[in-house]
Structure formats: structure tokens, C-alpha cells
Design a protein around this motif. Structure first.
Motif, mmCIF file in Angstrom:
data_model
loop_
_atom_site.group_PDB
_atom_site.id
_atom_site.type_symbol
_atom_site.label_atom_id
_atom_site.label_comp_id
_atom_site.label_asym_id
_atom_site.label_seq_id
_atom_site.Cartn_x
_atom_site.Cartn_y
_atom_site.Cartn_z
ATOM 1 N N TYR A 257 1.374 -9.589 -12.101
ATOM 2 C CA TYR A 257 1.426 -10.615 -11.063
ATOM 3 C C TYR A 257 2.533 -10.340 -10.052
ATOM 4 C CZ TYR A 257 -1.763 -13.299 -13.989
ATOM 5 O OH TYR A 257 -2.850 -13.697 -14.717
ATOM 6 N N TYR A 258 2.279 -10.713 -8.809
ATOM 7 C CA TYR A 258 3.297 -10.600 -7.763
ATOM 8 C C TYR A 258 3.045 -11.671 -6.703
ATOM 9 C CZ TYR A 258 -0.160 -8.248 -4.727
ATOM 10 O OH TYR A 258 -1.254 -7.951 -3.947
ATOM 11 N N ILE A 259 4.106 -12.012 -5.971
ATOM 12 C CA ILE A 259 3.992 -13.002 -4.897
ATOM 13 C C ILE A 259 3.449 -12.306 -3.656
ATOM 14 C CG2 ILE A 259 5.224 -14.622 -3.425
ATOM 15 C CD1 ILE A 259 5.015 -15.562 -6.267
ATOM 16 N N TYR A 260 2.296 -12.736 -3.224
ATOM 17 C CA TYR A 260 1.589 -12.088 -2.112
ATOM 18 C C TYR A 260 2.256 -12.403 -0.777
ATOM 19 C CZ TYR A 260 -2.317 -11.151 1.094
ATOM 20 O OH TYR A 260 -3.110 -10.701 2.111
ATOM 21 N N ASP A 261 2.376 -11.383 0.056
ATOM 22 C CA ASP A 261 2.829 -11.549 1.444
ATOM 23 C C ASP A 261 1.913 -10.725 2.325
ATOM 24 O OD1 ASP A 261 4.313 -10.751 3.959
ATOM 25 O OD2 ASP A 261 5.807 -12.108 3.124
ATOM 26 N N PHE A 262 1.237 -11.371 3.264
ATOM 27 C CA PHE A 262 0.195 -10.700 4.039
ATOM 28 C C PHE A 262 0.725 -9.464 4.760
ATOM 29 C CE2 PHE A 262 -2.145 -10.068 8.032
ATOM 30 C CZ PHE A 262 -3.412 -9.865 7.537
ATOM 31 N N PHE A 263 1.941 -9.524 5.282
ATOM 32 C CA PHE A 263 2.471 -8.430 6.080
ATOM 33 C C PHE A 263 3.254 -7.404 5.262
ATOM 34 C CE2 PHE A 263 2.079 -11.941 9.135
ATOM 35 C CZ PHE A 263 1.315 -11.315 10.110
ATOM 36 N N ARG A 264 3.943 -7.834 4.227
ATOM 37 C CA ARG A 264 4.915 -6.949 3.580
ATOM 38 C C ARG A 264 4.631 -6.638 2.115
ATOM 39 N NH1 ARG A 264 10.616 -9.522 4.747
ATOM 40 N NH2 ARG A 264 9.605 -11.271 3.685
ATOM 41 N N ASP A 265 3.702 -7.352 1.504
ATOM 42 C CA ASP A 265 3.415 -7.096 0.089
ATOM 43 C C ASP A 265 1.985 -7.523 -0.208
ATOM 44 O OD1 ASP A 265 3.699 -6.409 -2.534
ATOM 45 O OD2 ASP A 265 5.323 -7.803 -2.987
ATOM 46 N N ASN A 266 1.043 -6.632 0.029
ATOM 47 C CA ASN A 266 -0.368 -6.953 -0.178
ATOM 48 C C ASN A 266 -1.077 -5.775 -0.836
ATOM 49 O OD1 ASN A 266 -0.828 -5.035 1.832
ATOM 50 N ND2 ASN A 266 -1.170 -6.544 3.436
ATOM 51 N N CYS A 267 -2.387 -5.800 -0.838
ATOM 52 C CA CYS A 267 -3.146 -4.763 -1.543
ATOM 53 C C CYS A 267 -2.890 -3.381 -0.948
ATOM 54 C CB CYS A 267 -4.638 -5.096 -1.513
ATOM 55 S SG CYS A 267 -5.382 -5.070 0.143
ATOM 56 N N ALA A 268 -2.692 -3.301 0.370
ATOM 57 C CA ALA A 268 -2.469 -2.006 1.014
ATOM 58 C C ALA A 268 -1.045 -1.498 0.793
ATOM 59 C CB ALA A 268 -2.765 -2.114 2.506
ATOM 60 N N THR A 269 -0.046 -2.360 0.968
ATOM 61 C CA THR A 269 1.342 -1.910 0.793
ATOM 62 C C THR A 269 1.625 -1.559 -0.659
ATOM 63 O OG1 THR A 269 2.179 -4.178 0.478
ATOM 64 C CG2 THR A 269 2.096 -3.328 2.731
ATOM 65 N N ARG A 270 1.027 -2.296 -1.595
ATOM 66 C CA ARG A 270 1.202 -1.973 -3.014
ATOM 67 C C ARG A 270 0.603 -0.596 -3.325
ATOM 68 N NH1 ARG A 270 3.775 -5.382 -7.221
ATOM 69 N NH2 ARG A 270 4.866 -6.792 -5.831
ATOM 70 N N ALA A 271 -0.576 -0.318 -2.782
ATOM 71 C CA ALA A 271 -1.199 0.988 -2.999
ATOM 72 C C ALA A 271 -0.343 2.088 -2.368
ATOM 73 C CB ALA A 271 -2.607 0.998 -2.418
ATOM 74 N N ARG A 272 0.126 1.860 -1.157
ATOM 75 C CA ARG A 272 0.984 2.848 -0.486
ATOM 76 C C ARG A 272 2.227 3.155 -1.314
ATOM 77 N NH1 ARG A 272 4.110 0.034 4.112
ATOM 78 N NH2 ARG A 272 5.095 -0.778 2.210
ATOM 79 N N ASP A 273 2.908 2.105 -1.768
ATOM 80 C CA ASP A 273 4.187 2.290 -2.461
ATOM 81 C C ASP A 273 4.016 2.972 -3.814
ATOM 82 O OD1 ASP A 273 5.321 1.066 -0.304
ATOM 83 O OD2 ASP A 273 5.582 -0.886 -1.275
ATOM 84 N N ILE A 274 2.962 2.628 -4.546
ATOM 85 C CA ILE A 274 2.807 3.224 -5.874
ATOM 86 C C ILE A 274 2.354 4.685 -5.768
ATOM 87 C CG2 ILE A 274 0.378 2.654 -6.387
ATOM 88 C CD1 ILE A 274 1.468 1.646 -9.156
ATOM 89 N N ILE A 275 1.616 5.024 -4.705
ATOM 90 C CA ILE A 275 1.240 6.420 -4.480
ATOM 91 C C ILE A 275 2.475 7.249 -4.129
ATOM 92 C CG2 ILE A 275 0.014 7.969 -2.907
ATOM 93 C CD1 ILE A 275 -2.214 5.826 -2.778
ATOM 94 N N LEU A 276 3.297 6.738 -3.218
ATOM 95 C CA LEU A 276 4.511 7.457 -2.846
ATOM 96 C C LEU A 276 5.460 7.584 -4.026
ATOM 97 C CD1 LEU A 276 5.270 6.005 0.716
ATOM 98 C CD2 LEU A 276 4.089 8.115 0.098
ATOM 99 N N GLY A 277 5.498 6.542 -4.874
ATOM 100 C CA GLY A 277 6.366 6.581 -6.039
ATOM 101 C C GLY A 277 5.951 7.620 -7.065
ATOM 102 N N ALA A 278 4.690 8.032 -7.042
ATOM 103 C CA ALA A 278 4.200 9.021 -8.004
ATOM 104 C C ALA A 278 4.437 10.460 -7.550
ATOM 105 C CB ALA A 278 2.710 8.811 -8.262
#
Length: 392
Positions: free
Chosen positions: A140-161
Motif C-alpha cells: 500500500y502507498y498514498i497515491y499522488d497523481f503528479f508525484r507518486d502514481n502507477c507511472a512514477t512507481r514503475a519508473r522508480d523501481i526500474i531505475l532502482g534495479a
């Protein structure tokens, strides 16, 4: 003795749990791959911006999963109230790839897949991170349309790998756009929704967005990955392949709010002139008009001070959806002249401030502000004041 007891009762169970978790998660073979899935827009407003998911596939082990950071529980308590306040919990869910594709095929939405150019080690790191995110305590996470959403989460976890997360993304042709302008590209046909968005978003959304932050929209994330270069100098992703074509009917273009409110202004201005000549009272018009503005001003204040939404702070729409209307609507015929002058001045700033105010207003705000100014000015005219005094 106490140390040994602590090791047995506390540390040992944790180590056993970690070992079991690691043992339960298979290591992917060298034939495995990971992809970014970009889903096309739907007909509902909240689906206008598309969707992002991550696919991890290992054909040799029969693993083909899609990780989706855009789900939430419709049955959760206080769903709508938590959404308004900004406390709605989104979560990551996982599904079978074929089932995921079937859902979007049924909805008639397009589906693009970009295979990521990751090493086997990086694919395993991504898989491990996604599986860890799916654990009940992490999903679970607190959704933020601009800064924490389905796209930013995917971006960040890919870069983290990545072994080296430093990437270079070329700027798109439409650089230096603001958050608001980026949104406009996807709701152009939904004019009334666009008006609603413009009312709620504050001036924080009118700052130019960096190349990295562009990726909060699924389509822009896809476009940026098309140009992304990894630290090794190689493209981070292969060109997108279209898995599904769009078959849904596009939304019909809605009637422009600008036209509606300019017609309203012309009608109210004409009626106000006739009312001034004939000394009519138009309280039947002013009370609902000013009351609606007062309610909208309360909404904007609640969104500013009563929620954790980053994007609804510092909202200059309060210049024309002015809280002073709360006072005016209750003291319509006895309103303080200074209050009326201040409110009209705020409306004038709205009409003239499109070029220099740090927030972009919806163009429909001009005829609305002029309509309100005309009705407020009628209470300042000498002949109108005389008529009111005679009827008090």
C-alpha cells in the motif's frame, strides 16, 4: 542468558522468515525479460491518462506476471472521503499476463509493450523488488497523481534495479511544459472536466516540469524510455510493440464552457441594464449565483487547508471564487460597500491577470468573473441604493 533467550525468541524467527521468503522466490533464468506495459486511455475521465504496468516473464519456468500499481479497494471504509483528503491507499497487485491483456481487449483500449534491455542480474533484481512490494506490509502507498502514481512507481523501481541508475533522457519536442499543460493534452475533448481540474489545481502546477518528472503520465514515460540511454551508452528499452489496437469509440467533444458562460454574461448584463432602468430587484438571481460561488470558495479552502494534496495548495482561483461571497450572500441588501469594492477588485485582477499572475486560469473564468462583477456593481449604483433603502 538473557542474550541467548533474545536470540531464540526474537532474532531467530526473523532470520527463519527471511530465509523462507528467499527460498520461496525462484531465481529467474537467463531467458527471462522485463517489459514496460503502457495502456491506452479509457472513456471515463480518470482513465484519460492511460495506465502503466510492468511485465516479468520467464518462459522456462512458466512465470509471466504483470505488476500493477494502480489498484485500490472499492470496499475500503470512507473511500470517497479519504480520496478527497488525499489519504486513499493505492496498492500494487499482480496478475497473469494473458488475463491482463484480455481485460484491456474487452475494454477496447490499446496496449503497448517495451522490452527493457536489462541484464539477467538486473531482471532478477527487478523481480525481487516487485515481489517484495507485493508483500501485505509493503503493497500500500498514498497515491499522488503528479508525484507518486502507477507511472512514477514503475519508473522508480526500474531505475532502482539497474546496476547503474544514471540514465540520460532526451527532451521531448514540447519542453518546459507545466503539469497543467501536460494534463491539457489528454483532456482536450473533456472541456467541463478541464474546467473542474483548473478550479482545483493551485499555482504549484504551473511550474515547468523537468524531463524526469515528465514521466508521471504513462504515455510520457513510454516516450521518455524510447530516448533513454543507460550508463553503458545503450538504449534502456527497445522500441514499443503494439499488442492491442484501440477499438473503443472516442468520447464526443463536449460543449465549450467558454461559450456557455459568455452567453450567461450577455444575458445577465442585459437583464441588469433593464433592471437598473426599471428599478427591479434581482435577488432571485443573485442569491443562488452568489451562494454557488460561496460554496465553491469553501471547497477550495478545504482542498487547500484540509487535505494533504500537494497540487491544491496556493490556489489563486480564490480571487474570483472569493470567500467574501460567504458574507455577501447573507447580507445581500446590506453588504458593506468596502467588501463589495474589494470583491470587485479581486474579480478585476482575475480578468486582467491572465498574463502576469503565477497561475493559469481556465478561460471560462473571464465571463464568470465579469458576470459576478456586473451583479455586485449593481448594489453600488446610487439609484439602486435608494431603491433598497426605501424597501428596508
Amino acid at each position: 542468558m538473557r542474550t541467548k533467550l533474545w536470540l531464540k525468541t526474537t532474532l531467530l524467527p526473523i532470520l527463519v522468515a527471511m530465509w523462507c521468503s528467499a527460498a520461496a522466490q525462484p531465481r529467474l533464468t537467463d531467458s527471462s525479460f522485463a517489459s514496460l506495459i503502457t495502456c491506452g486511455a479509457g472513456n471515463d475521465y480518470y482513465l484519460s491518462f492511460g495506465h502503466t504496468a510492468i511485465r516479468v516473464c520467464d518462459p522456462q519456468q512458466g512465470i509471466d506476471k504483470v505488476y500493477n500499481y494502480g489498484t485500490f479497494d472499492f470496499d475500503s471504509p470512507n473511500l470517497y472521503w479519504n480520496f478527497v483528503r488525499g489519504y486513499l491507499n493505492y496498492c500494487v497487485s499482480v496478475s497473469d499476463y494473458r488475463r491482463f491483456v484480455a481485460v484491456y481487449q474487452y475494454e477496447g483500449r490499446s496496449l503497448d509493450e517495451q522490452r527493457l534491455r536489462l541484464t539477467p542480474t538486473e531482471v532478477n533484481s527487478l523481480f525481487a523488488a516487485l515481489e517484495e512490494n507485493c508483500r501485505p506490509e509493503n503493497r500500500y502507498y498514498i497515491y499522488d497523481f503528479f508525484r507518486d502514481n502507477c507511472a512514477t512507481r514503475a519508473r522508480d523501481i526500474i531505475l532502482g534495479a539497474l546496476d547503474n541508475p544514471d540514465i540520460f533522457t532526451k527532451r521531448t519536442a514540447d519542453t518546459n511544459l507545466t503539469y497543467r499543460q501536460i494534463i491539457y493534452r489528454y483532456v482536450d475533448r473533456l472541456k467541463w472536466w478541464q474546467l473542474g481540474v483548473d478550479l482545483l489545481l493551485g499555482m504549484r502546477c504551473d511550474r515547468p516540469v523537468s524531463t524526469f518528472d515528465y514521466m508521471f503520465i504513462p504515455f510520457d514515460l513510454q516516450n521518455q524510455l524510447d530516448t533513454a540511454i543507460s550508463a553503458s551508452g545503450q538504449p534502456l528499452a527497445e522500441p514499443a510493440v503494439q499488442v492491442l489496437y484501440e477499438t473503443k469509440q472516442p468520447n464526443p467533444e463536449s460543449l465549450s464552457p467558454d461559450l456557455m458562460f459568455w452567453l450567461l454574461f450577455a444575458a445577465v448584463a442585459s437583464l441588469s441594464v433593464v433592471a437598473y432602468i426599471k428599478q427591479w430587484h434581482l435577488q432571485w438571481l443573485d442569491i443562488p449565483l452568489f451562494a454557488l460561488v460561496a460554496l465553491l470558495s469553501i471547497l477550495l479552502l478545504v482542498m487547500w487547508f484540509g487535505t494533504i494534496h500537494w497540487c491544491t495548495k496556493w490556489n489563486l482561483n480564490l480571487l474570483w471564487l472569493n470567500p467574501l461571497f460567504i458574507y455577501i450572500v447573507f447580507r445581500l441588501r446590506k453588504s458593506n460597500r468596502i467588501v463589495l469594492y474589494i470583491t470587485i477588485a479581486c474579480l478585476a485582477i482575475t480578468v486582467t491577470g491572465f498574463a502576469w499572475l503565477p497561475q493559469q486560469f481556465n478561460t471560462a473564468a473571464i465571463p464568470i468573473a465579469l458576470t459576478l462583477a456586473v451583479r455586485l456593481a449593481s448594489y453600488l449604483l446610487p439609484q439602486r441604493d435608494k431603491t433598497i433603502k426605501e424597501n428596508i
